[in-house]
Structures are given as structure tokens and as C-alpha cells.
Design an enzyme around this catalytic site. Sequence first.
Site, short mmCIF file in Angstrom:
data_model
loop_
_atom_site.label_atom_id
_atom_site.label_comp_id
_atom_site.label_asym_id
_atom_site.label_seq_id
_atom_site.Cartn_x
_atom_site.Cartn_y
_atom_site.Cartn_z
N ASN A 11 56.97 49.45 54.03
CA ASN A 11 57.72 48.19 54.07
C ASN A 11 58.42 48.14 55.42
OD1 ASN A 11 59.38 46.01 53.76
ND2 ASN A 11 60.62 46.87 52.10
N LYS A 27 60.02 45.74 56.65
CA LYS A 27 61.20 44.87 56.63
C LYS A 27 61.15 43.91 57.82
CE LYS A 27 63.46 48.40 53.95
NZ LYS A 27 64.65 49.05 53.48
N HIS A 29 62.65 43.23 45.92
CA HIS A 29 63.28 44.30 46.70
C HIS A 29 64.80 44.15 46.62
CE1 HIS A 29 64.53 46.85 50.01
NE2 HIS A 29 63.35 47.45 49.86
N GLU A 48 67.02 44.37 48.74
CA GLU A 48 67.63 43.57 49.82
C GLU A 48 67.51 42.08 49.50
OE1 GLU A 48 65.50 45.55 52.97
OE2 GLU A 48 66.69 47.35 52.54
N GLU A 85 63.40 52.29 43.46
CA GLU A 85 64.15 52.52 44.70
C GLU A 85 65.65 52.44 44.40
OE1 GLU A 85 61.76 51.44 48.46
OE2 GLU A 85 62.62 49.60 47.72
N GLY A 130 67.78 53.85 53.18
CA GLY A 130 68.29 53.94 54.55
C GLY A 130 69.53 54.82 54.71
N SER A 132 64.69 56.57 51.46
CA SER A 132 64.85 57.71 52.37
C SER A 132 63.71 58.73 52.28
CB SER A 132 66.20 58.40 52.17
OG SER A 132 67.24 57.53 52.57
P1 13P Z 1 64.00 53.59 53.65
O1 13P Z 1 62.75 54.40 53.52
O2 13P Z 1 64.32 53.19 55.06
O3 13P Z 1 65.15 54.25 52.95
O4 13P Z 1 63.75 52.21 52.89
C1 13P Z 1 63.20 52.22 51.63
C2 13P Z 1 62.83 50.84 51.26
O5 13P Z 1 63.70 49.99 51.08
C3 13P Z 1 61.41 50.52 51.13
O6 13P Z 1 61.21 49.31 50.47
#
Ligand code: 13P
Length: 244
Positions: free
Chosen positions: A10, A12, A96, A98, A163, A169, A207
Site C-alpha cells: 500500500n 498510500k 483502511h 486512514e 492492521e 507506521g 510496521s
Molecule cells: P506501515 O507498514 O507503514 O506500518 O503501514 C501499514 C499500512 O497501513 C498498510 O496498509
Amino acid sequence: MKRVNYVIANWKMNGLRSHRKLYNSINKHLVSKKSNKPNVIICPPHTLIHTFALEKKSKVKLGAQDAHQHNSGAFTGCISSEMIKDLGAEYVIIGHSERRQYFNESTQLIADKIKTAHKHNLKVILCIGELKSEIKNRKKVLRNQLKSLPVNPNHKNIIIAYEPVWAIGTGLTPSLLEINEIHSSIRSILKSKLDFSKKVSILYGGSVNRKNAKEILSLENVDGALVGGASLKISEFSKIIDYS
Ligand code: 13P
């Protein structure tokens, strides 16, 4: 029970046309492995899907990071599932954290998005996960989020990505034991919802990097990874692919 193993990137809101180099490096890595396993899916920003889809004979599959709940219409700035399919993607991430956090996406909205994505033959990667403050009520939170699944979901067009929001992150992850247990409880929730629950792939995200991927991906109940930051570096992402 054998399930399909996925490693999903992803990206983003990261990626310019020059990221084609990274896409090609990931593809080269897969070609060099001479194996179709795992299934590697890149979810770049919408703006890059078509450019990547034009690459001939690529082993990398393509997905989008979100899709609108309506087929088309007066929704300025939005992208529909039909458009994503038209660009050449096969998958779409829905729900997601976010999107839930910054765009107030509700379980009902996510359910509508899934329905429309399926209507246009996109396979859905449904993200679920608790906030740090919800760890104690995790099971309830996950059960509620899974209510956005359609009445009769099909293991062939649904992938679940667990997740934990507090792991995204941050460099933090639940313990290996916890990840294994949470995935097992997600599967038992799925059991009450669909006939082929044992066949649904449940991925871990949050992560994941080259250092922890080997242990996480070897857990019995983990069928792959959804990777954010580490998917933007070939040295990290290729190692994660190798461990899956
Ligand atoms: P990270 O791997 O940067 O922690 O992000 C995970 C994520 O949100 C994947 O959709």
C-alpha cells in the site's frame, strides 16, 4: 487448509511516474524467483495504475487504495470501482484505518463500497483493526468492523487485512502470539458469516519490515502481509516477498 498467500504493497499517497522503476524492480524480483508464489499486489495511487497496467507480462498484480460507493455521478474528485477496473486493476483496498480516521468512513459506508466493488468484479482487501484505546475491546471492535462484509461473501473476492491502528507506521507490532491468536479469532468470527471461512486469506499489516517479516509470515494463521512504508524500498520489500 492451504490458503492463498499475498504480499500487498500500500503505497498510500506516495508515488510519481518515476516510481515505475520501483514497480519494475519488484517485477524483476518476482521473475527471478521463478515462482508464482506469493501473489504480489501493488496498490499505488490511482494516478499510476494505468501506467503500471501497460507493462507487458508483469507478474505483479494491481490494486487501488479506495473506491467510491456509487457507480458514477456528481461526486467531484472521487474515483469509482468501474474506473479502477477500467484502468487495469483487479483489487481494491476498502476500509483502511486512514480512510476511517480522516474521512469518517463508517461500517455502513464501507459495506456499500464493498458491494459496488464486487459488482465491478474487483477483489476487495478489507482492512480491520483496533485503536490503541480499543485493545481491551478488540474482539468486539473487529466483529463490528466485519459487519461490513456482504451477506454471502466469497473467499475468492475477499481478503481480510488485520492492521492494528497503533501499529501502523510506529515500528510497534503486537507479539507473535497475539497476532496468531487475533487472526484465529477473526477466522472464528468469519465462520459464522460465510461457508468457506477457512479459505479466506487473513493478512497482517502494521510496521512489517525485513527484520520482523520472517517471523510474522511464518505464523500458522497469517496468510501474508499488507505493507506500507517498507513497500516503497526494494531492499525491504523484496526481502518480505522472499519470506512469504
Ligand atoms: P506501515 O507498514 O507503514 O506500518 O503501514 C501499514 C499500512 O497501513 C498498510 O496498509
